[in-house]
Structures are given as C-alpha cells and as structure tokens.
Design a protein around this motif. Structure first.
Motif, PDB file in Angstrom:
ATOM      1  N   THR A 124       0.816  -1.217   0.000  1.00  0.00           N
ATOM      2  CA  THR A 124       0.000   0.000   0.000  1.00  0.00           C
ATOM      3  C   THR A 124       0.852   1.270   0.000  1.00  0.00           C
ATOM      4  N   ARG A 125       2.172   1.140  -0.151  1.00  0.00           N
ATOM      5  CA  ARG A 125       3.016   2.334  -0.131  1.00  0.00           C
ATOM      6  C   ARG A 125       2.842   3.134  -1.420  1.00  0.00           C
ATOM      7  N   GLY A 153      -0.035  -3.678   4.050  1.00  0.00           N
ATOM      8  CA  GLY A 153       0.520  -2.437   4.564  1.00  0.00           C
ATOM      9  C   GLY A 153      -0.536  -1.569   5.214  1.00  0.00           C
ATOM     10  N   PRO A 154      -0.154  -0.362   5.656  1.00  0.00           N
ATOM     11  CA  PRO A 154      -1.111   0.545   6.297  1.00  0.00           C
ATOM     12  C   PRO A 154      -2.247   0.920   5.353  1.00  0.00           C
ATOM     13  N   PRO A 155      -3.465   1.092   5.862  1.00  0.00           N
ATOM     14  CA  PRO A 155      -4.597   1.487   5.014  1.00  0.00           C
ATOM     15  C   PRO A 155      -4.344   2.833   4.331  1.00  0.00           C
ATOM     16  N   ASP A 156      -4.851   2.978   3.112  1.00  0.00           N
ATOM     17  CA  ASP A 156      -4.701   4.219   2.345  1.00  0.00           C
ATOM     18  C   ASP A 156      -6.016   4.472   1.615  1.00  0.00           C
ATOM     19  N   PRO A 180      -2.397  -5.853   7.485  1.00  0.00           N
ATOM     20  CA  PRO A 180      -1.690  -4.692   8.027  1.00  0.00           C
ATOM     21  C   PRO A 180      -0.191  -4.983   8.139  1.00  0.00           C
ATOM     22  N   TRP A 181       0.593  -3.956   8.353  1.00  0.00           N
ATOM     23  CA  TRP A 181       1.997  -4.149   8.683  1.00  0.00           C
ATOM     24  C   TRP A 181       2.078  -4.655  10.116  1.00  0.00           C
TER      25      TRP A 181
END
Length: 208
Positions: A124-125, A153-156, A180-181
C-alpha cells in the motif's frame, strides 16, 4: 501464503528462496513462512534453490553461481508433484511478475505451465496504484488467470478509492482482502488475518 497454507493443508513451495526481511531465517524464506504459519513441516516443499542474497532472482542467482531457469523450476515442481500427487499447491514467487530469472526468462515463463491462478500481493506504499494496475494488465496479457489482489501495509483511502474504480470496476479484478503491517509477526498475530483472507469466497474456492 502462511495463512492459507496453514488452514487448508495445501503443499507450499517457493521456487527460489532467500532471506528477504529482518528476522527471516538466514537464506531461507521457506523456513520463515513455515514457522510463522504454524503448519506442519510436511506441508512445505524445499525450494529449487536457495539464494543467500536478498535481491532479484537473476542477480541473486548470479551472485551464488547458479543458473536459474524456468525449465529447472518446472522439473523441480514435477518431482514434488509426483511425491505429493493429491495435494493442491500454493507457490510463492519473488520480486514481482516481470522480474527476470535470467537473461531471457521472467516469472510468466514459470507461472504459465503450472496452470495455477495468480494471487497478487500489493504493497500500500506510494506507487501502489500504478504498480497494481500494471501487474494485473501484464498478467492478463501473458495469458495468466488473476484470482485477485491482496493489499499489504497501512490502510490508504486514496488507494482504496482508485482500486475500486480502476481495478474492481474497469478491470473486474477483486480486492480479496488486506493485511496490516505487523512489526513482530508470529503465528498468533498472523492467524486472524489469514482467516479473514480465507473468508473471501474467491480465495476459498481457489484453495479447495
């Protein structure tokens, strides 16, 4: 890979294994995934080769003095399949769909003969929208069946809205779930997230 493998009794294999993140067992992703999944060792097949350098397969193979080929990986998988003929397989790639194995071959030359659907794990980066859409389009152009995308990864929110329109809508490719991370992964911390992924109907059907 760990969650689905642990929950469904599949055989799991990584064509070329290497140490790829802090805390991974030295030069062996397979051992790390086996440990974190909590699944029996018998569910994990040895990789075709172990490459100590955490880099693109073609570069890591060259550094190890190994000539990595699609035919060699296919032969290894055929041997494993003969040993475990009644097991479906979860096969983990490395580096991305169009990463090279050698001077003339890339991952599609490995994936296509397997006849397995492709599950794309997308970070998600920054850059994820472009990378995810290009990977799905490239996979389909290569004649591969795309099962769907799992986000890691972190939500975006901006990513979610873009994929809803351009991935799910325009390309009819589902987002099957999100992970999630997890700073210190363990079987206990990963298990509920693996179960959430298995609740996705398309993923559950593919792992029958």
């Amino acid at each position: 890979a760990g969650g689905p493998t642990a929950r469904t009794g599949k055989a799991s294999a990584s064509p070329a294994a290497g140490a790829s993140w802090p805390g991974a067992e030295a030069a062996d992703d397979t051992a790390t995934v086996a440990r974190l999944s909590g699944a029996p060792d018998a569910w994990f097949a040895p990789p075709a080769c172990r490459l100590p350098l955490p880099a693109s397969p073609h570069h890591a193979a060259a550094a190890a003095g190994v000539h990595l080929t699609a035919a060699g990986i296919a032969g290894h998988r055929a041997t494993l399949q003969a040993r475990l003929p009644d097991r479906p397989w979860v096969v983990e790639g490395a580096g991305g769909l169009q990463v090279p194995l050698n001077a003339s071959e890339r991952w599609p030359q490995v994936i296509r003969p397997l006849g397995l659907p492709l599950l794309i794990v997308a970070s998600t980066r920054l850059g994820a929208i472009n990378h995810t859409l290009l990977t799905v389009q490239s996979a389909r152009a290569e004649g591969l069946t795309v099962l769907g995308v799992v986000l890691s990864g972190p939500p975006d929110p901006s990513l979610d809205s873009a994929l809803a329109s351009h991935l799910v809508g325009a390309l009819a490719c589902p987002v099957l779930g999100a992970l999630p991370w997890i700073a210190t992964p363990s079987p206990a911390s990963l298990r509920p997230w693996g179960q959430r992924l298995l609740d996705a109907p398309a993923l559950r059907e593919a792992l029958r």
